[in-house]
Design a protein around this motif. Structure first.
Motif, PDB file in Angstrom:
ATOM      1  N   ARG A   1      16.575  -0.628   4.644  1.00  0.00           N
ATOM      2  CA  ARG A   1      16.532  -2.012   5.383  1.00  0.00           C
ATOM      3  C   ARG A   1      15.573  -2.193   6.563  1.00  0.00           C
ATOM      4  N   ASN A   2      15.324  -1.138   7.199  1.00  0.00           N
ATOM      5  CA  ASN A   2      14.600  -1.304   8.409  1.00  0.00           C
ATOM      6  C   ASN A   2      12.944  -1.559   7.907  1.00  0.00           C
ATOM      7  N   LEU A   3      12.552  -0.741   6.663  1.00  0.00           N
ATOM      8  CA  LEU A   3      11.359  -0.811   6.188  1.00  0.00           C
ATOM      9  C   LEU A   3      11.063  -2.301   5.421  1.00  0.00           C
ATOM     10  N   ALA A   4      12.210  -2.534   4.801  1.00  0.00           N
ATOM     11  CA  ALA A   4      11.960  -4.052   4.258  1.00  0.00           C
ATOM     12  C   ALA A   4      12.007  -5.011   5.359  1.00  0.00           C
ATOM     13  N   ASN A   5      12.602  -4.769   6.646  1.00  0.00           N
ATOM     14  CA  ASN A   5      12.388  -5.740   7.775  1.00  0.00           C
ATOM     15  C   ASN A   5      10.859  -5.613   8.286  1.00  0.00           C
ATOM     16  N   ARG A   6      10.292  -4.292   8.236  1.00  0.00           N
ATOM     17  CA  ARG A   6       8.835  -4.213   8.974  1.00  0.00           C
ATOM     18  C   ARG A   6       7.936  -4.831   7.710  1.00  0.00           C
ATOM     19  N   SER A   7       8.391  -4.767   6.690  1.00  0.00           N
ATOM     20  CA  SER A   7       7.399  -5.161   5.565  1.00  0.00           C
ATOM     21  C   SER A   7       7.411  -6.801   5.657  1.00  0.00           C
ATOM     22  N   ALA A   8       8.621  -7.248   5.989  1.00  0.00           N
ATOM     23  CA  ALA A   8       8.551  -8.780   5.936  1.00  0.00           C
ATOM     24  C   ALA A   8       7.774  -9.165   7.143  1.00  0.00           C
ATOM     25  N   GLN A   9       7.889  -8.624   8.095  1.00  0.00           N
ATOM     26  CA  GLN A   9       7.093  -9.111   9.398  1.00  0.00           C
ATOM     27  C   GLN A   9       5.936  -8.722   9.206  1.00  0.00           C
ATOM     28  N   ALA A  10       5.289  -7.704   8.666  1.00  0.00           N
ATOM     29  CA  ALA A  10       3.785  -7.694   8.464  1.00  0.00           C
ATOM     30  C   ALA A  10       3.338  -8.594   7.319  1.00  0.00           C
ATOM     31  N   ALA A  11       4.060  -9.110   6.318  1.00  0.00           N
ATOM     32  CA  ALA A  11       3.875 -10.110   5.575  1.00  0.00           C
ATOM     33  C   ALA A  11       3.544 -11.491   6.247  1.00  0.00           C
ATOM     34  N   LYS A  12       4.478 -11.634   7.335  1.00  0.00           N
ATOM     35  CA  LYS A  12       4.405 -12.877   7.953  1.00  0.00           C
ATOM     36  C   LYS A  12       3.110 -13.050   8.811  1.00  0.00           C
ATOM     37  N   GLU A  13       3.017 -11.830   9.503  1.00  0.00           N
ATOM     38  CA  GLU A  13       1.376 -11.842  10.247  1.00  0.00           C
ATOM     39  C   GLU A  13       0.196 -12.122   9.312  1.00  0.00           C
ATOM     40  N   ILE A  14       0.261 -11.279   8.280  1.00  0.00           N
ATOM     41  CA  ILE A  14      -0.953 -11.482   7.232  1.00  0.00           C
ATOM     42  C   ILE A  14      -0.998 -13.205   6.800  1.00  0.00           C
ATOM     43  N   LYS A  15       0.261 -13.561   6.404  1.00  0.00           N
ATOM     44  CA  LYS A  15       0.179 -14.891   5.996  1.00  0.00           C
ATOM     45  C   LYS A  15      -0.420 -15.914   7.040  1.00  0.00           C
ATOM     46  N   ASP A  16      -0.020 -15.592   8.305  1.00  0.00           N
ATOM     47  CA  ASP A  16      -0.626 -16.206   9.272  1.00  0.00           C
ATOM     48  C   ASP A  16      -2.097 -16.097   9.458  1.00  0.00           C
ATOM     49  N   LEU A  17      -2.614 -15.007   9.184  1.00  0.00           N
ATOM     50  CA  LEU A  17      -4.188 -14.832   9.179  1.00  0.00           C
ATOM     51  C   LEU A  17      -4.508 -15.727   8.091  1.00  0.00           C
ATOM     52  N   VAL A  18      -3.883 -15.662   6.738  1.00  0.00           N
ATOM     53  CA  VAL A  18      -4.582 -16.069   5.727  1.00  0.00           C
ATOM     54  C   VAL A  18      -4.705 -17.583   5.831  1.00  0.00           C
ATOM     55  N   GLU A  19      -3.497 -18.181   6.421  1.00  0.00           N
ATOM     56  CA  GLU A  19      -3.749 -19.635   6.561  1.00  0.00           C
ATOM     57  C   GLU A  19      -4.898 -20.024   7.566  1.00  0.00           C
ATOM     58  N   SER A  20      -5.002 -19.187   8.424  1.00  0.00           N
ATOM     59  CA  SER A  20      -5.951 -19.491   9.596  1.00  0.00           C
ATOM     60  C   SER A  20      -7.401 -19.628   8.750  1.00  0.00           C
ATOM     61  N   ALA A  21      -7.561 -18.289   7.831  1.00  0.00           N
ATOM     62  CA  ALA A  21      -8.747 -18.339   7.154  1.00  0.00           C
ATOM     63  C   ALA A  21      -9.047 -19.585   6.247  1.00  0.00           C
ATOM     64  N   THR A  22      -7.852 -19.651   5.613  1.00  0.00           N
ATOM     65  CA  THR A  22      -7.867 -21.116   4.780  1.00  0.00           C
ATOM     66  C   THR A  22      -8.413 -22.427   5.510  1.00  0.00           C
ATOM     67  N   GLN A  23      -7.813 -22.271   6.616  1.00  0.00           N
ATOM     68  CA  GLN A  23      -8.290 -23.587   7.641  1.00  0.00           C
ATOM     69  C   GLN A  23      -9.703 -23.572   7.901  1.00  0.00           C
TER      70      GLN A  23
END
Length: 847
Positions: free
Chosen positions: A606-628
């Protein structure tokens, strides 16, 4: 008494018996005399009461007959119907004259009433009429209301008298009123006086309705008759009415009294009829009977004395002298040699027969001794076998003496019963050794002490083992269920880990493509910078480069969208992994102690899954910024194409924008590197999850194997199904059964110390271990039941009856008393054990 001679004993006993017979005869005859006196008094009482009742009933019969006869007179009916008192006076005058001439009634009293309870005519007071009788003449009210006849004693102003009241009806049946025929009791008193007896009609003074002459008062009563025997009256003034009313009869110096209650028509006591018989008449029969009894007593004494003297003379002549001769012969045998074993027979009477029997007895003694000696030898051989545990032999030879024969029977009975009891216990223990814990331990009646304790110990052992096996069976079933759930969960975890690993591989490949694209974009941005610096050389070449820039931006936008989709997949994988870890944690909690390790693994996943979700959220923010940024670059390029004529003025701006694109590409390259590191971490965690899932699967298989072994062990045993009702609290299984064993030891310890003269006190029912446990659990829910109260009572009885047994032993009481008490101890101990099991069942029901 033991040292006296036969003649003295006989004389003493005969004298005592004679004296005792005289005393008993005196008491019997005296008792008979007293009984006779009581019978005389009782007969006098019954006779006087019967005479009084018969004569009073006769007055009642005459009164009601006269009342009915007068009420049927035509003139009286017509007088009431027409309210003509003169006609009624005339009619009663004629009736009074006829009765005076033809009957014993010289002065009759007739009272006519209207139907509304008013006086119409009193024949002895014709001028007194019209007064309302409702308030004090209940008989008149009842007759007029219910149209019935009332024949009763009733209190009036003149005292207590007989009132015969009847309703008067016209010829057509109409109720006109009532008529009362009044009588005194003088004729009854005169009839008693004629027989020299006494009679007084006494009214309860508290019921008087008019002032009474003091001369007519007698204690709490008023005399309600004119004829009075003065002697009887004077003597009755000394009468104790309390004693008379209590005992029914009373004796004075002149009369023997009794009484009969006088009741009105409602059953109320209004007075008594006091009757008496002269004392000398009553006691004439008593004196005659007493004299006869005294004469009989004198004759009895004389007869006993004569018999006593004759018996003494006969005994001395015909008994004592031959016995002395027999004694001399026996003494001569005693002082002679041992070979002289017979006595010479001198007489052929009963004494001679005794001597002959004695000689035969001497012959039989030696034979009897030899016979008993053989039986005792056989008994010794049999008891040696019994001592080492062989109960198959009995003593077969017959003893000569009754005492030895009785002892042999007791020994044989002991061998048989003890052998049977031990065989029953042996069979039970063999069954228990074969793991048959549902075997019903047999009840052996008629045993106590150590045998009963051994039986109770086997019962406690069987109960403990049965309950332990029931607990193992129950726990094994629960463990089997948990093992199956653990196995299924490990399979699901392994499958999820494989799916996650596959998804991560795809994600890694996509990230590699994105990384290549971003690197390519970065190179293009660098080239665009170089071409932008030389753009002024060729406008056409600038347009071409602008078109290339648009195309590059389109490709970059497509790649960024791909990155966004890959990040969404990673986020979903993290979410599913989190859900699976939560489910695994729930299943591990359900498994209890055996699932603790799996719970730790589930928490790490569960801890690994939470960290994966957090990292995915950060990557998603970066990708949205790149898209913009890509969209902005494309917008600038479009403007470049549409406004290429202003290229020269905007070239500096274009170069700056291209630099920004290059910077953004570098940032994208850094973000992709971070994503790649995260994916690698997820891949490593997924591999660890897969390894843990494999370990958990092995643990589940081992647990299932252990469950099968336990299940196989349980199948090879049998236990009592009733045991399941009381195993909800495992600690109580061992605690309560230990308390049972402690009570067996308590009983045996005290019984072993029992012997004559050894007085001691046992522990009270609060001091033993079971008593302390009962006191400690008195506030529990299962203690608020009738079974708990019965348990307290039975436990107290055990201690009290053990104490009684000790006292009986110490006082040297008989076996019958001691065994009776010990059997009750065993019954109470069994009751305590049964109630302890019932209380545990109630405890499980309430839990």
């Amino acid at each position: 008494m033991r040292n006296l001679s036969i003649s003295k004993k006989f004389t003493l006993v005969s004298f005592i018996m004679t004296l005792l017979t005289i005393v008993i005869g005196y008491f019997i005859l005296n008792n008979y005399k007293n009984s006779l006196i009581k019978d005389v008094y009782k007969n006098i009482e019954i006779d006087l009461k019967n005479i009084a009742n018969d004569r009073i009933e006769g007055k009642f019969d005459v009164g009601i007959s006269n009342a009915i006869s007068i009420a049927n007179d035509t003139m009286i009916k017509r007088a009431l119907a027409e309210n003509n008192r003169d006609l009624a006076i005339e009619a009663l005058a004629n009736l009074s004259k006829n009765m005076k001439d033809n009957t014993p009634f010289k002065n009759i009293k007739v009272h006519i009433h209207t139907k509304d309870n008013h006086s119409f005519l009193r024949n002895w007071q014709v001028n007194k009429f019209g007064d309302d009788l409702s308030s004090f003449r209940k008989s008149v009210v009842k007759v007029n209301k219910e149209k019935v006849i009332v024949n009763t004693f009733e209190v009036g102003k003149a005292g207590l008298s007989i009132r015969s009241v009847v309703p008067i009806f016209s010829q057509s049946g109409e109720h006109l009123g009532s008529l009362e025929f009044m009588q005194g009791i003088n004729s009854v008193a005169k009839a008693f006086d004629k027989n020299k007896d006494g009679f007084l009609l006494l009214m309860d003074a508290s019921l008087a309705v008019a002032k009474v002459d003091e001369n007519l008062k007698l204690k709490d009563y008023i005399i309600s008759q004119k004829f009075i025997n003065k002697e009887f009256l004077e003597d009755s003034k000394t009468l104790d009415f309390k004693t008379l009313l209590k005992e029914g009869i009373f004796n004075s110096s002149k009369f023997t009294y009794t009484y009969e209650y006088i009741k009105d028509f409602e059953g109320n006591n209004v007075g008594i009829a006091l009757v008496g018989k002269p004392y000398e008449i009553v006691h004439l029969a008593i004196d005659k009977s007493t004299n006869l009894i005294f004469i009989a007593l004198v004759i009895l004494v004389l007869a006993l004395l004569v018999t006593f003297v004759i018996s003494l003379i006969n005994m001395k002549t015909n008994i004592i002298t031959p016995i002395k001769d027999l004694k001399k012969a026996i003494d001569s045998i005693r002082v002679q040699s041992l070979d002289a074993s017979h006595i010479e027979v001198k007489n052929q009477d009963e004494i001679g027969e005794v001597v002959q029997s004695f000689n035969l007895y001497l012959d039989s003694i030696e034979a009897g001794i030899e016979k008993d000696r053989e039986v005792i030898h056989e008994a010794r051989v049999v008891m040696e076998k019994v001592n080492v545990g062989l109960f198959n032999d009995k003593i077969k030879k017959q003893a000569n003496s009754k005492e030895v024969a009785l002892l042999i029977n007791v020994i044989n009975d002991m061998i048989e019963k003890t052998g049977k009891n031990l065989f029953v216990l042996s069979e039970t223990l063999v069954l228990l050794s074969q793991a048959k814990y549902d075997v019903a331990v047999p009840t052996i009646n008629g045993v106590t002490g150590l045998i009963a304790s051994l039986l109770n110990g086997v019962k406690v052992t069987q109960s403990t083992m049965s309950e332990v096996m029931a607990l193992i069976d129950k726990s094994n079933k629960e463990l089997n269920s948990s093992a199956n759930e653990l196995s299924n969960a490990s399979k699901r975890l392994s499958e999820s880990s494989n799916i996650q690993a596959a998804g991560l591989e795809e994600t890694a490949a996509a990230i590699e493509e994105i990384t290549s694209t971003i690197n390519h974009s970065s190179e293009n941005a660098h080239k665009m910078t170089i071409h932008a610096q030389n753009v002024t050389s060729s406008n056409e070449q600038g347009r071409a480069l602008a078109n290339q820039t648009v195309n590059a931006m389109d490709e970059l936008s497509a790649k960024v969208i791909s990155i966004h989709e890959a990040i969404t997949v990673i986020d979903q994988i993290a979410f599913q992994t989190n859900i699976l870890s939560l489910n695994a944690a729930v299943e591990a909690a359900t498994a209890g102690e055996s699932g603790k390790g799996f719970a730790v693994v589930a928490q790490e996943v569960r801890n690994l899954a939470n960290r994966s979700a957090q990292a995915a959220k950060e990557i998603k923010d970066l990708v949205e910024s790149a898209t913009q940024k890509a969209q902005e670059s494309k917008s600038i390029t479009d403007k470049m194409l549409t406004g290429y004529n202003q290229l020269d003025e905007s070239i500096h701006t274009t170069i700056e924008l291209i630099n920004e694109v290059a910077t953004a590409s570098k940032e994208q390259q850094n973000a992709i590197s971070q994503i790649n590191d995260t994916v690698n971490s997820l891949d490593k965690a997924t591999q660890e999850n897969a390894s843990l899932a494999s370990t958990i699967s092995k643990m589940a298989l081992n647990t299932q194997h252990l469950v099968k072994q336990l299940n196989n062990a349980v199948r090879n045993t049998s236990y009592n199904e009733e045991s399941k009702k009381r195993i909800c609290d495992p600690s109580m299984i061992f605690n309560v059964n230990k308390l049972k064993s402690d009570h067996i030891v308590f009983k045996d310890t005290n019984f072993n110390n029992c012997h004559e003269g050894n007085f001691f006190k046992v522990k009270s029912h609060h001091e033993c271990n079971l008593g302390k446990w009962l006191d400690a659990n008195a506030n529990e829910k299962f203690a608020q039941t009738t079974q708990w109260q019965e348990l307290l009572k039975a436990h107290k009885n055990v201690h009290e009856k053990v104490q009684v047994t000790i006292d009986l032993y110490a006082k040297g009481s008989s076996n019958e008393q001691i065994l009776k008490e010990t059997y009750e101890v065993e019954n109470e101990v069994s009751k305590v054990f049964d109630l302890l099991d019932k209380v545990r069942e109630i405890n499980c029901e309430k839990r």
